[in-house]
Every structure is written in structure tokens, then in C-alpha cells.
Design an enzyme around this catalytic site. Structure first.
Site, PDB file in Angstrom:
ATOM      1  CG  HIS A   7      -4.883  41.207  37.174  1.00  0.00           C
ATOM      2  ND1 HIS A   7      -3.980  41.790  38.212  1.00  0.00           N
ATOM      3  CD2 HIS A   7      -5.553  42.282  36.910  1.00  0.00           C
ATOM      4  CE1 HIS A   7      -3.992  42.899  38.383  1.00  0.00           C
ATOM      5  NE2 HIS A   7      -5.204  43.167  37.703  1.00  0.00           N
ATOM      6  CD  GLU A  48      -5.976  45.503  34.337  1.00  0.00           C
ATOM      7  OE1 GLU A  48      -6.824  46.164  34.982  1.00  0.00           O
ATOM      8  OE2 GLU A  48      -5.336  44.502  35.004  1.00  0.00           O
TER       9      GLU A  48
END
Length: 256
Positions: A96, A168
Site C-alpha cells: 500500500h 490505487e
């Protein structure tokens, strides 16, 4: 009609009581046994076992937000792949942008973690994304390709069925993030599917995450190359999460 992955990571939020309440509400809902989507939730480490116990016997996958690549050892504060599995998780989120930005995560360490996840029978959910400056420079596709190639470097064709990718955009996630235009996101997903097919022998599922909300979830999920949604704060209460799944399945059902 495709079967999208739809899930949420709680990041560093919720108490144990709140985590258990969310899991109980999810278990009592139609989402728990739906075959129309592949639902998943990723709690903070202390609550994985509680959430996994409550959701046992449902179709909801439970994940961890990170893990180390080593099986065991002198890695104070880290969690190993067997520990993740022992808590009841079957999926692990890796790479992430917050891990990359604040905790020195690199393409190299992400590659090692992905290989360890696959080796230990965990589904690796690999997050990739471009920064605002990279996006404005027109470098999105190159950045995503580099991150994806690194993530799959050590496993190649073993990735099929064991790795999913979440695009993302760094400029799109978090409070104040700007959702990507569905057509732009879809174009990036199409390129990633072609790339993953080249590396693994078949295209991997590519999810979109980044300011997904009740207003844009259906338009994103309906795109041809978007295989699911990775949701943040809009899914941090069970009603929000269940509502997005209901809206998406209805939209996809209408389109089939």
C-alpha cells in the site's frame, strides 16, 4: 455477469468491540453468502482472529494489512505468513502507498512479500499506484508497469489464482482524495491485464481503489476491465459496505 472482488481495509481504525460488531452485521446480511461478488475485509492485526471466527463458514475472506517475508526470526514487531494464516486470514494486503511512503516499503520488499505470501498459501492483494506528480507527468502507465513487474518478479506463472492487483492512485486515496475518472481507470486496468497475462500466462484480477463511494461505485465496477473495488472510509460501517455491494450487483445484473 462478472463476479467482482469488493472489499475494504479498516487501516488503523476500530476497537475490538467495533470490529466484532461489523463482522456480526456482515454475517447477518445477504453479503455473507452471496455468489454475486467476492467480499473481503481487512481488519487491523489485533482483530483478525475475532473477525475471522465470526465470519467462518461465510464467503467473506478475511485479510491482514501487511506481513514480513520471513517465516520466523528476530524481526521485532513484525508478523510472519504463518502467523497471518494462524489468525484465520486467507489474504494479505501488500505494498500500500502508505507503507511505501511512511515505512520505507520498496518494490524490492513488496516482491519478497508477494513471493512469501504465495509460498505460504495466502492470496496476495498487491497495491500499486502513481503519485500526483507522476500522473501529471503522464507517467502513470510506466509507474504501474514497473511496480507490477517487480511484484511478480519472483513468482511469474505461480501468480495466477494467487495474486490480485489493486490500482490505487496515490492522488485519489484518503481524505481529500480525487476519484479517478472511470474511463481513465479502466484504460490503466486494460494495460495491467495485458501485462499480467504476459508475465503469468493469464490476466490477473485488477481492482480499483481510491475514493470509491456510493456515488461512483457502480460506474467504476461496470467498466469492462475493472474486476472489483477496494474501498476505504465509505465501507467502514457495515451499512455502507453492504449498500455498495447491493448497488454494484444490481447495476451489473441490469447490464448482463
Amino acid at each position: 455477469m462478472k463476479t467482482p472482488w469488493i472489499g475494504t481495509s479498516w487501516k488503523m481504525n476500530k476497537t475490538r468491540e467495533e470490529a466484532r460488531a461489523f463482522a456480526a452485521a456482515l454475517k447477518a446480511s445477504s453479503v455473507a453468502m452471496t455468489a454475486k461478488v467476492q467480499p473481503f475485509v481487512i481488519p487491523p492485526y489485533p482483530y483478525i482472529a475475532d473477525v475471522a471466527d465470526i465470519l467462518a463458514g461465510t464467503r467473506v475472506k478475511v485479510g491482514a494489512q501487511n506481513m514480513h517475508w520471513e517465516f520466523h526470526g528476530a524481526w521485532t514487531g513484525e508478523i510472519s505468513p504463518p502467523m497471518v494464516k494462524d489468525c484465520g486470514a486467507t489474504l494479505v494486503e501488500l505494498g500500500h502507498s502508505e507503507r511505501r511512503t511512511h515505512f520505507a516499503e520498496t518494490d524490492e520488499t513488496v516482491a519478497k512479500k508477494v513471493a512469501a505470501a504465495v509460498q505460504h498459501g495466502l492470496m496476495a492483494l498487491v497495491c500499486i499506484g502513481d503519485t500526483r506528480s507522476e500522473h501529471e507527468a503522464g507517467a502513470t502507465a510506466d509507474v504501474l508497469a514497473r511496480q507490477t513487474r517487480y511484484a511478480l518478479r519472483d513468482i511469474g506463472r505461480q501468480a495466477a489464482g494467487h495474486v490480485i492487483i489493486a490500482y490505487e492512485p496515490v492522488w485519489s486515496i484518503g481524505e481529500g482524495g480525487i476519484p479517478a475518472d472511470p474511463a481513465f481507470a479502466n484504460a490503466q486496468h486494460a494495460k495491467l491485464k495485458a501485462l499480467t497475462a504476459e508475465i503469468t500466462g493469464q490476466p490477473l484480477p485488477i481492482l480499483y481503489g481510491g475514493s470509491v463511494n456510493p456515488q461512483n461505485c457502480c460506474d467504476l465496477a461496470a467498466m469492462s476491465d475493472i474486476d472489483g473495488l477496494f474501498i476505504g472510509r465509505s465501507a467502514w460501517d457495515p451499512a455502507g459496505y453492504i449498500g455498495i455491494i447491493a448497488a454494484v450487483t444490481e447495476r451489473l445484473g441490469d447490464a448482463s
